[in-house]
Write a protein that holds these residues in place. Structure first.
Motif, PDB file in Angstrom:
ATOM      1  N   LYS A 229       0.827  -1.208   0.000  1.00  0.00           N
ATOM      2  CA  LYS A 229       0.000   0.000   0.000  1.00  0.00           C
ATOM      3  C   LYS A 229       0.859   1.254   0.000  1.00  0.00           C
ATOM      4  N   LEU A 230       1.971   1.202   0.725  1.00  0.00           N
ATOM      5  CA  LEU A 230       2.877   2.344   0.780  1.00  0.00           C
ATOM      6  C   LEU A 230       3.573   2.553  -0.571  1.00  0.00           C
ATOM      7  N   LEU A 231       4.035   1.477  -1.155  1.00  0.00           N
ATOM      8  CA  LEU A 231       4.788   1.576  -2.409  1.00  0.00           C
ATOM      9  C   LEU A 231       3.907   1.960  -3.589  1.00  0.00           C
ATOM     10  N   SER A 232       2.606   1.730  -3.470  1.00  0.00           N
ATOM     11  CA  SER A 232       1.703   2.053  -4.577  1.00  0.00           C
ATOM     12  C   SER A 232       1.140   3.466  -4.495  1.00  0.00           C
ATOM     13  N   GLN A 233       1.525   4.208  -3.468  1.00  0.00           N
ATOM     14  CA  GLN A 233       1.024   5.582  -3.341  1.00  0.00           C
ATOM     15  C   GLN A 233       1.521   6.440  -4.505  1.00  0.00           C
ATOM     16  N   PRO A 234       0.713   7.383  -4.957  1.00  0.00           N
ATOM     17  CA  PRO A 234       1.162   8.283  -6.031  1.00  0.00           C
ATOM     18  C   PRO A 234       2.412   9.042  -5.601  1.00  0.00           C
ATOM     19  N   GLU A 235       3.325   9.205  -6.515  1.00  0.00           N
ATOM     20  CA  GLU A 235       4.564   9.893  -6.192  1.00  0.00           C
ATOM     21  C   GLU A 235       4.349  11.403  -6.179  1.00  0.00           C
ATOM     22  N   LEU A 236       5.003  12.047  -5.215  1.00  0.00           N
ATOM     23  CA  LEU A 236       4.985  13.494  -5.150  1.00  0.00           C
ATOM     24  C   LEU A 236       6.037  14.056  -6.095  1.00  0.00           C
ATOM     25  N   SER A 237       5.825  15.276  -6.516  1.00  0.00           N
ATOM     26  CA  SER A 237       6.880  15.941  -7.272  1.00  0.00           C
ATOM     27  C   SER A 237       8.020  16.269  -6.320  1.00  0.00           C
ATOM     28  N   ALA A 238       9.185  16.521  -6.892  1.00  0.00           N
ATOM     29  CA  ALA A 238      10.342  16.863  -6.060  1.00  0.00           C
ATOM     30  C   ALA A 238      10.054  18.107  -5.227  1.00  0.00           C
ATOM     31  N   ASP A 239       9.386  19.105  -5.813  1.00  0.00           N
ATOM     32  CA  ASP A 239       9.101  20.334  -5.074  1.00  0.00           C
ATOM     33  C   ASP A 239       8.139  20.076  -3.924  1.00  0.00           C
ATOM     34  N   GLU A 240       7.116  19.265  -4.158  1.00  0.00           N
ATOM     35  CA  GLU A 240       6.172  18.935  -3.081  1.00  0.00           C
ATOM     36  C   GLU A 240       6.880  18.202  -1.950  1.00  0.00           C
ATOM     37  N   ALA A 241       7.719  17.261  -2.311  1.00  0.00           N
ATOM     38  CA  ALA A 241       8.436  16.483  -1.306  1.00  0.00           C
ATOM     39  C   ALA A 241       9.379  17.366  -0.500  1.00  0.00           C
ATOM     40  N   ARG A 242      10.089  18.238  -1.185  1.00  0.00           N
ATOM     41  CA  ARG A 242      11.027  19.126  -0.479  1.00  0.00           C
ATOM     42  C   ARG A 242      10.296  20.015   0.523  1.00  0.00           C
ATOM     43  N   ARG A 243       9.162  20.571   0.110  1.00  0.00           N
ATOM     44  CA  ARG A 243       8.421  21.437   1.033  1.00  0.00           C
ATOM     45  C   ARG A 243       7.984  20.665   2.274  1.00  0.00           C
ATOM     46  N   GLU A 244       7.516  19.435   2.081  1.00  0.00           N
ATOM     47  CA  GLU A 244       7.056  18.652   3.226  1.00  0.00           C
ATOM     48  C   GLU A 244       8.222  18.277   4.130  1.00  0.00           C
ATOM     49  N   LEU A 245       9.366  17.968   3.560  1.00  0.00           N
ATOM     50  CA  LEU A 245      10.535  17.646   4.379  1.00  0.00           C
ATOM     51  C   LEU A 245      10.955  18.840   5.236  1.00  0.00           C
ATOM     52  N   VAL A 246      10.927  20.035   4.658  1.00  0.00           N
ATOM     53  CA  VAL A 246      11.288  21.227   5.431  1.00  0.00           C
ATOM     54  C   VAL A 246      10.216  21.516   6.480  1.00  0.00           C
ATOM     55  N   ARG A 247       8.954  21.256   6.157  1.00  0.00           N
ATOM     56  CA  ARG A 247       7.902  21.406   7.173  1.00  0.00           C
ATOM     57  C   ARG A 247       8.172  20.514   8.379  1.00  0.00           C
ATOM     58  N   ILE A 248       8.509  19.256   8.114  1.00  0.00           N
ATOM     59  CA  ILE A 248       8.791  18.318   9.206  1.00  0.00           C
ATOM     60  C   ILE A 248       9.947  18.838  10.052  1.00  0.00           C
ATOM     61  N   SER A 249      10.999  19.281   9.389  1.00  0.00           N
ATOM     62  CA  SER A 249      12.154  19.798  10.101  1.00  0.00           C
ATOM     63  C   SER A 249      11.782  21.004  10.951  1.00  0.00           C
ATOM     64  N   ALA A 250      11.029  21.928  10.387  1.00  0.00           N
ATOM     65  CA  ALA A 250      10.639  23.137  11.115  1.00  0.00           C
ATOM     66  C   ALA A 250       9.766  22.802  12.321  1.00  0.00           C
ATOM     67  N   ARG A 251       8.850  21.874  12.131  1.00  0.00           N
ATOM     68  CA  ARG A 251       7.951  21.483  13.243  1.00  0.00           C
ATOM     69  C   ARG A 251       8.729  20.841  14.380  1.00  0.00           C
ATOM     70  N   THR A 252       9.753  20.046  14.044  1.00  0.00           N
ATOM     71  CA  THR A 252      10.497  19.345  15.084  1.00  0.00           C
ATOM     72  C   THR A 252      11.550  20.223  15.765  1.00  0.00           C
ATOM     73  N   LEU A 253      11.912  21.342  15.132  1.00  0.00           N
ATOM     74  CA  LEU A 253      12.927  22.217  15.708  1.00  0.00           C
ATOM     75  C   LEU A 253      12.336  23.427  16.421  1.00  0.00           C
ATOM     76  N   GLY A 254      11.154  23.873  16.022  1.00  0.00           N
ATOM     77  CA  GLY A 254      10.519  25.025  16.662  1.00  0.00           C
ATOM     78  C   GLY A 254      10.977  26.332  16.072  1.00  0.00           C
ATOM     79  N   VAL A 255      12.252  26.638  16.216  1.00  0.00           N
ATOM     80  CA  VAL A 255      12.835  27.832  15.624  1.00  0.00           C
ATOM     81  C   VAL A 255      14.249  27.457  15.196  1.00  0.00           C
TER      82      VAL A 255
END
Length: 432
Positions: A229-255
């Protein structure tokens, strides 16, 4: 360019970071279960993996620091438990790290880039494309041993899960006395050809880490390791993925600064090229998810996660050297006025605070350094060195540190704590 935005005192920035990392929450009063582990892992984003086992494997320690005693077998199931797996192991999360399965689609664009990489391209950036041993090794294998990677993949397909050594299609290994094929990778990382090939397949997402045997990686086809189920998920574009990765980082660091959010060279959670990072951060500023701020004492532009909370912190915790709170040593120095370097690679005569030194967090400050070792043969938690930070009253440390050491010993199923440190704090701690 000078930093802009609201000024944030360093004490507030420290609390924001600690709250984002889960240290403002009290430890559970009852039994710690899998839901508690999931909450912490989601909060900190990744668990860095390290092979040093002088105390216990590092990936266990961040959960203990935030939750107190829990069953390490529960985390094992989440990491390598087949149908119970909720984490996958990958190296693009800061370093080699355990990452929630929900984040797997965010790395597919990087896997595709690695799979189609031109290993001879002059513009290749090894820090972002793959480990240098893979890049350099694949350049050589492509020329010297065409078809070798396919042969390694065939072994994994037929026999997986296998170690890197077991994946060799011909059993040929370079001897210790043989010259290194590529001195640029360094002695430690001058891998056997089968290791280079299987790590390339790992970078490209063709194989995944199915488990560990005596902490050595076991590789298998990705479709046999991760849920369909995980492997069959639609792939994100590189830009979408990058934004989400930075969101995760920002949320876990606070500032954090841009370098702390996603800087290359192991500084950020999920490293990105500098120009790309600047663009992605700008996009998140435009949406209001990141707010430019000025942190006192930090010359670089900082960014506040829009949902970050400033809460009182009354934590008591021994921190792994690879805890997400402190893995960026420059950030740790700024937030806590605590200069920290791990000493496991330092010659014994040059060590100041010990071999495997854990910072001791009390309230919202790091107040001491504690060298720890698990003497499993004699069932003792050893404290050869303990040092209070300058300006910290040792009397305020003894009782909470003694309690935390006792808790740690019981969690590791050791019968006693043995303090041999000859400092004043060590003697007081021994008495306690």
């Amino acid at each position: 360019m000078a930093a802009t935005g609201e000024a944030i005192p360093i004490d507030m920035a420290r609390r924001l970071a600690l709250t984002a990392q889960g240290f403002a929450d009290p430890r559970p009063s009852g039994r710690v279960n899998v839901r508690h582990l999931r909450k912490v892992i989601d909060r900190i984003g990744v668990l860095q993996v390290d092979s040093v086992n002088v105390l216990c494997r590092s990936h266990y320690l961040p959960l203990f620091a935030r939750l107190g005693p829990y069953a390490r077998t529960t985390l094992d199931r989440l990491c390598w438990g087949g149908g119970d797996r909720e984490l996958f192991e990958f190296f693009w999360g800061h370093k080699a790290s355990l990452i929630p399965l929900s984040s797997y689609p965010l790395f597919r664009w990087r896997m595709r880039a690695a799979e189609g990489q031109d290993w001879t391209a002059a513009e290749l950036d090894p820090d972002l494309a793959a480990p240098w041993s893979v890049v350099s090794g694949m350049r050589r294998l492509t020329t010297e041993r065409p078809g070798y990677v396919d042969d390694v993949l065939a072994v994994v397909t037929e026999r997986g899960p296998v170690t890197a050594g077991e994946a060799s299609p011909d059993g040929v290994r370079r001897k210790r006395t043989d010259p290194d094929p590529d001195p640029t990778t360094g002695k430690m990382w001058n891998w056997q050809d089968a290791k280079i090939a299987i790590e390339y397949l790992y970078c490209a997402g063709r194989v995944a880490i199915a488990g560990r045997r005596n902490f050595e990686r076991l590789y298998d086809l990705t479709e046999r390791v991760l849920p369909p189920k995980l492997l069959s998920q639609p792939e994100l574009s590189a830009d979408e993925a990058r934004r989400e990765l930075v969101r995760i980082s920002a949320r876990t660091l606070g500032v954090a600064t841009a370098r702390e959010l996603c800087g290359a060279g192991g500084n950020g959670h999920f490293p990105l090229p500098t120009a790309t990072a600047r663009r992605v951060i700008g996009e998140l500023v435009d949406t209001g998810e990141l707010v430019p701020v000025r942190v006192d004492g930090v010359p670089q532009q900082s960014y506040l996660w829009s949902e970050a909370e400033d809460r009182p912190v009354q934590a008591t915790a021994l921190l792994s050297p690879f805890d997400t709170l402190i893995w960026n040593r420059d950030r740790t120095h700024r937030l806590f006025d605590f200069f920290y370097r791990i000493s496991i690679y330092t010659p014994a005569a040059q060590r100041v605070h010990g071999y495997y030194v854990l910072p001791f967090l009390l309230g919202d400050r790091i107040v001491a350094r504690v060298d720890l070792k698990a003497d499993r043969k004699n069932s003792a938690l050893l404290v050869p060195t303990v040092t209070a930070e300058p300006g910290v009253a040792e009397a305020d440390i003894v009782e909470p540190l003694a309690a935390e050491l006792g808790l740690t010993a019981r969690w590791l199923e050791l019968d006693r704590v043995q303090v041999t440190a000859d400092s004043d704090l060590g003697k007081a701690l021994s008495g306690a």
